[in-house]
Design an enzyme around this catalytic site. Structure first.
Site, PDB file in Angstrom:
ATOM      1  N   HIS A  98      34.949  38.983  39.890  1.00 13.92           N
ATOM      2  CA  HIS A  98      34.367  38.446  38.598  1.00 13.92           C
ATOM      3  C   HIS A  98      33.731  39.264  37.694  1.00 13.92           C
ATOM      4  O   HIS A  98      33.580  39.313  36.602  1.00 13.92           O
ATOM      5  CB  HIS A  98      33.628  36.985  38.907  1.00 13.92           C
ATOM      6  CG  HIS A  98      34.470  36.032  38.981  1.00 13.92           C
ATOM      7  ND1 HIS A  98      34.158  34.683  38.675  1.00 13.92           N
ATOM      8  CD2 HIS A  98      35.540  35.783  39.822  1.00 13.92           C
ATOM      9  CE1 HIS A  98      35.137  33.930  38.999  1.00 13.92           C
ATOM     10  NE2 HIS A  98      35.950  34.501  39.795  1.00 13.92           N
ATOM     11  N   HIS A 260      42.650  34.932  47.807  1.00 18.66           N
ATOM     12  CA  HIS A 260      42.275  33.534  48.302  1.00 18.66           C
ATOM     13  C   HIS A 260      42.591  33.481  49.936  1.00 18.66           C
ATOM     14  O   HIS A 260      42.705  32.363  50.528  1.00 18.66           O
ATOM     15  CB  HIS A 260      43.149  32.688  47.658  1.00 18.66           C
ATOM     16  CG  HIS A 260      42.954  32.436  46.340  1.00 18.66           C
ATOM     17  ND1 HIS A 260      43.580  31.755  45.331  1.00 18.66           N
ATOM     18  CD2 HIS A 260      41.768  32.958  45.634  1.00 18.66           C
ATOM     19  CE1 HIS A 260      42.843  31.521  44.112  1.00 18.66           C
ATOM     20  NE2 HIS A 260      41.555  32.467  44.342  1.00 18.66           N
TER      21      HIS A 260
END
Length: 727
Positions: A98, A260
C-alpha cells in the site's frame, strides 16, 4: 500549572476548519490557480538540514543487522496488536504494497518514494486501516537505526523481509528513498466522502490521472465494483487500475495471487463499531486510529474492512495454494461477519487455520477480485499457467513485486545497497554507462561554433533541447535529456515535438557527432544526448547576445545514448505531454485547464514559481514550441524581457477571439490595431495576482540582466534535471 485557555483572542496563524480560522483565498475563489503548490518540499520543513545526504547515510547502515532485527520482529507478537498466525508477515506485506501501490503512471505521482504513508490523507484512507499499527511496530527499529534508514526505505525493506521470512526468494532491494516531512498535496479524486466514486463518467470511464476506483482505496473494491460481487465486472476494474500503475496482465495476476498467498483480511464484526481514522482521532490516541469496540478490538476481533478471508492453508509460508484453491473448488457467495460480500468453497472440508486459535479450521474463502483471476478469460489463462508451473509464478511475483516497490525510483544510478539486482529491466528506462573520455572546454567551444555556423535557428536549437529535457518528471524520476530518446520512438513522432523540424535538427547534430567522434584518437566521444543540450546552450547564448548580454550557459557532459531496444514505447508514451504550456502546446484531450497544466508541468519539472515565470517569458520570445501565440516581441529569437513588458502594457486591451477557445487578441486601446495574440497561459501572468507580481519584477527597466541570468539558471536546471550523477 495553570492550564486556563484565554478565549478573547485568536492565533494569527490559520489552524483548524474554515469556521475556526476564517475563509482563505481558495474558499472565496475556489477556481483560483494554486501556485503555492510549487513550493512544497520546502527545505524549511526538513529537520535534516541542507547538507544531509541520505544516500551517503544509507551506505553507512549495518544492513545485515537491520535485516536480522526485522526478521526477529516478524514473530515477536505484541499484546497490544497480536500477530495473525504468530507472524506479522502478512501485515507488513500489505504495508509495503500500500505504500508503493498509490503510484500512477499517468503523472508518475504516488508510490513509495517519500514515505507518504505516514501523512494524511494516506495514513487515514479506509484501505490503509490498521497499517498505523504496522508502522508503530517498526518504530523501535527505526529509532535504533536512525537517519541511516528512511521510513520510505524501511516500509519497502520490511515488506521484502516479510516475504523472505515466509520462505519466498525476492528479486532484490534498492535503497535511496529519502523521506519528506510534510504531506504532498495531490489530486486523489473529486469526492468529498470516503469510498465515493464521482470519478467516473460515461460507461465507467475513470478520470485521469486517477488510479483507483473509489476515494480512499489503493486499487479496487475487493467486494466488486461498488460492492457488486461480479468477478467479470471486477476484472475490468482490476485491469484498468493495475494498468494505470504500469502493470500488464501477467504482472497483475502475479501480484494479486502472490500477495494473497499470505495473511488474511479482517471483518470480524460490525464496522460501525470502529472509531475514527488516525487524523480524526483524539489527542490521547497519539495518532493511532480505528479503535474498535468490538470484543477486544484486536486479534480475533479485528475489523479492518468488510471481508473476513484467509486464502491459503499456509498463510505464513510461500505456496501455490492460492491457485490450487481457486481452481479446485467451486465457489458460492456468502457474507462476512461484517456483512461484506465474499466467497466460500462449496463441498469443502475446513482446512484453513485460524489466525489466533490453533484448534480451529475454516473453509477456504476468496474475494470477488480473486475470482476474477479465474473467470476473466485472459487472467484465467495466466492463472492456469501459474497453477501448473509454480516456478514461473514465483519468478513472475518476484519481478512484479520488485517493479511495484521500485517503479517510482527512477534509473538504477539512484539505487543504493548490497541487494541491488544486476539485471537491467526495461521499465527502469535503461541508459548505458559512460565508457569513454568526455569532451573538454575546448571541444565544447568548437562544437558550439559549428552549431551556430550550421544555419540552424535559435528557435530550432532551443525547441529541440527543451523537447528533449522537459519530459523529466520529478515524481517518478523518468524522462529528461539523458539517453537522447527524443530521437527514438515514440518521442520523435509526438506532435508537440514538431517531427519534421526535429528530424532536420537531429540530422545536423548527428552529423556533427559522427564527425567529432571519428576525429578523436584517444576514444573521446560526445553523445547525441550531450550534443542536443550543448546545441540548446549555444542557441540561448546567441539569443542573449542578440538581446545585448554576453552569457555562458553552464554545460556538463556525461549523458549517453539509449537504444530503441532499451525503450519501452508504451511506457514512454505515458510521458507524452497532453499540454506543455512552456511551448504553448495544447492537445485535444485535457483533464485540466491550460494554466493548471502549466503549474502541473512546472511541478513535475521541480520548478519554483519564479523559475516557471522566467522560463515562460524567455521561451516565448525565443519562439519555442507553438510560435503563433504569445510571442510578445518585435525582436524574436533575442533573449529579452519583452514578453512581460508587453503583456503588462496598459495601452493593450485583451479580448477573447470568437470561435477560438482559449485564444485572445491584444489590441491598441485607442486605434484598435491588432498587436498580439496569446493564450490563457500567456494571460494568466497578468491576471493572477501572484504571477503578475512575478511578471512585474521581470518587466522592470532595471531587471534585464537579472532576467537573462535567471533564465539561464532555470534553463540549466531543466537540462540537468535527470543528471542524478551530479547530485
Amino acid at each position: 500549572m495553570d492550564t486556563k485557555v484565554e478565549t478573547g483572542g485568536k492565533c494569527p496563524v490559520a489552524h483548524g476548519p474554515a469556521g475556526a480560522k476564517g475563509r482563505g483565498n481558495r474558499d472565496w475563489w475556489p477556481e483560483q490557480l494554486d501556485v503555492q503548490i510549487l513550493h512544497q518540499k520546502n527545505k524549511i520543513a526538513d529537520p535534516m538540514g541542507p547538507d544531509f545526504d541520505y544516500a551517503e547515510e544509507f551506505r553507512k547502515l549495518d544492513y545485515e543487522a537491520l535485516k536480522s532485527d526485522l526478521h526477529a520482529l516478524m514473530t515477536d507478537s505484541q499484546d497490544w496488536w497480536p500477530a495473525d498466525f504468530g507472524h506479522y508477515g502478512g501485515l507488513f506485506v500489505r504495508m509495503a504494497w500500500h505504500s508503493a501501490g498509490t503510484y500512477r503512471i499517468t503523472d508518475g505521482r504516488g508510490g513509495a518514494g517519500a514515505g507518504q504513508q505516514r501523512f494524511a490523507p494516506l495514513n487515514s484512507w479506509p484501505d490503509n486501516a490498521n497499517l498505523d499499527k504496522a508502522r508503530r511496530l517498526l518504530w523501535p527499529i527505526k529509532q535504533k537505526y536512525g537517519n541511516k534508514i528512511s521510513w520510505a526505505d524501511l516500509f519497502i525493506l520490511t515488506g521484502n523481509v516479510a516475504l523472505e521470512s515466509m520462505g519466498f526468494k525476492t528479486f532484490g532491494f534498492a535503497g535511496g528513498r529519502a523521506d519528506t516531512w510534510e504531506p504532498e498535496e495531490l489530486f486523489w479524486g473529486p469526492e468529498g466522502t470516503w469510498l465515493g466514486d464521482e470519478r467516473y463518467s460515461g460507461e465507467r470511464q475513470l478520470s485521469e490521472p486517477l488510479g483507483a476506483v473509489q476515494m480512499g482505496l489503493i486499487y479496487v473494491n475487493p467486494e466488486g465494483p461498488n460492492g457488486n460481487p461480479d468477478p467479470i465486472a471486477a476484472a475490468r476494474d482490476i485491469r484498468e487500475t493495475f494498468s494505470r500503475m504500469a502493470m500488464n496482465d501477467e504482472e497483475t495476476v502475479a501480484l494479486i495471487a502472490g500477495g494473497h498467498t499470505f495473511g488474511k483480511t479482517h471483518g470480524a464484526g460490525d464496522p460501525s463499531l470502529i472509531g475514527a481514522e488516525p487524523e480524526g482521532g483524539a489527542l490521547e490516541d497519539q495518532g493511532l486510529g480505528w479503535k474498535s469496540k468490538f470484543g477486544t478490538g484486536f486479534g480475533a476481533d479485528t475489523i479492518t474492512g468488510g471481508p473476513e478471508v484467509t486464502w491459503t492453508q499456509t498463510p505464513t509460508r510461500w505456496s501455490n495454494f492460492f491457485f490450487e484453491n481457486l481452481f479446485n473448488f467451486e465457489w458460492e457467495l456468502t457474507k462476512s461477519p461484517a456483512g461484506a460480500h465474499q466467497w466460500k468453497a462449496k463441498n469443502a472440508e475446513p482446512s484453513i487455520p485460524d489466525a489466533h486459535d490453533p484448534s480451529k479450521k475454516h473453509l477456504p474463502t476468496m474475494l470477488t477480485t480473486d475470482l476474477s483471476l479465474r473467470f476473466d478469460p485472459a487472467y484465467e489463462k495466466i492463472s492456469r499457467r501459474f497453477l501448473e508451473n509454480p516456478d514461473q509464478f514465483a519468478d513472475a511475483f518476484a519481478r512484479a513485486w520488485f517493479k511495484l516497490t521500485h517503479r517510482d525510483m527512477g534509473p538504477k544510478v539512484r539505487y543504493v545497497g548490497p541487494e541491488v539486482p544486476s539485471e537491467d529491466l526495461i521499465w527502469q528506462d535503461v541508459i548505458p554507462p559512460v565508457d569513454h573520455p568526455l569532451v573538454d572546454d575546448r571541444d565544447v567551444a568548437d562544437l558550439k561554433a559549428k552549431v551556430i555556423a550550421s544555419g540552424l535557428s535559435v528557435q530550432e536549437l532551443v525547441s529541440t533541447a527543451w523537447a528533449s529535457a522537459s519530459t523529466f518528471r520529478g515524481s517518478d524520476k523518468r524522462g529528461g535529456a539523458n539517453g537522447a530518446r527524443i530521437r527514438l520512438a515514440p518521442q520523435k513522432d509526438w506532435d508537440v515535438n514538431h517531427p519534421a523540424q526535429l528530424a532536420k535538427v537531429l540530422s545536423v547534430l548527428e552529423g556533427f557527432q559522427q564527425e567529432f567522434n571519428a576525429g578523436q584518437s584517444a576514444g573521446k566521444k560526445i553523445s547525441l544526448a550531450d550534443l542536443i543540450v550543448l546545441a540548446g546552450a549555444a542557441g540561448v547564448e546567441k539569443a542573449a547576445k542578440a538581446g545585448g548580454h554576453d552569457v555562458t550557459v553552464p554545460f556538463t557532459p556525461g549523458r549517453t545514448d539509449a537504444s530503441q531496444e532499451q525503450t519501452d514505447v508504451a511506457s514512454f508514451n505515458a510521458l507524452k505531454p497532453r499540454a506543455d504550456a512552456f511551448r504553448n502546446y495544447l492537445s485535444g484531450h485535457q483533464f485540466m485547464k491550460p494554466e493548471e497544466a502549466l503549474v502541473d508541468r512546472a511541478r513535475l519539472l521541480t520548478l519554483t514559481a519564479p523559475e516557471m515565470t522566467v522560463l515562460i517569458g524567455g521561451l516565448r520570445v525565443l519562439k519555442a514550441g507553438q510560435p503563433e501565440h504569445g510571442v510578445l516581441t518585435r525582436n524574436p529569437e533575442a533573449l529579452t524581457n519583452d514578453f512581460f513588458v508587453n503583456l503588462l502594457d496598459m495601452r493593450t486591451q485583451w479580448a477573447p477571439v470568437a470561435g477560438k477557445e482559449g485564444v485572445y487578441e491584444g489590441r491598441d486601446r485607442k486605434s484598435g490595431e491588432l498587436l498580439w495574440t496569446g493564450t490563457r497561459v500567456d494571460l494568466i501572468f497578468g491576471s493572477h495576482s501572484q504571477l503578475r507580481a512575478l511578471a512585474e519584477v521581470y518587466a522592470q527597466s532595471d531587471i534585464k540582466e537579472k532576467f537573462v541570468k535567471d533564465f539561464v539558471a532555470a534553463w540549466t536546471k531543466v537540462m540537468n534535471a535527470d543528471r542524478f550523477d551530479l547530485v
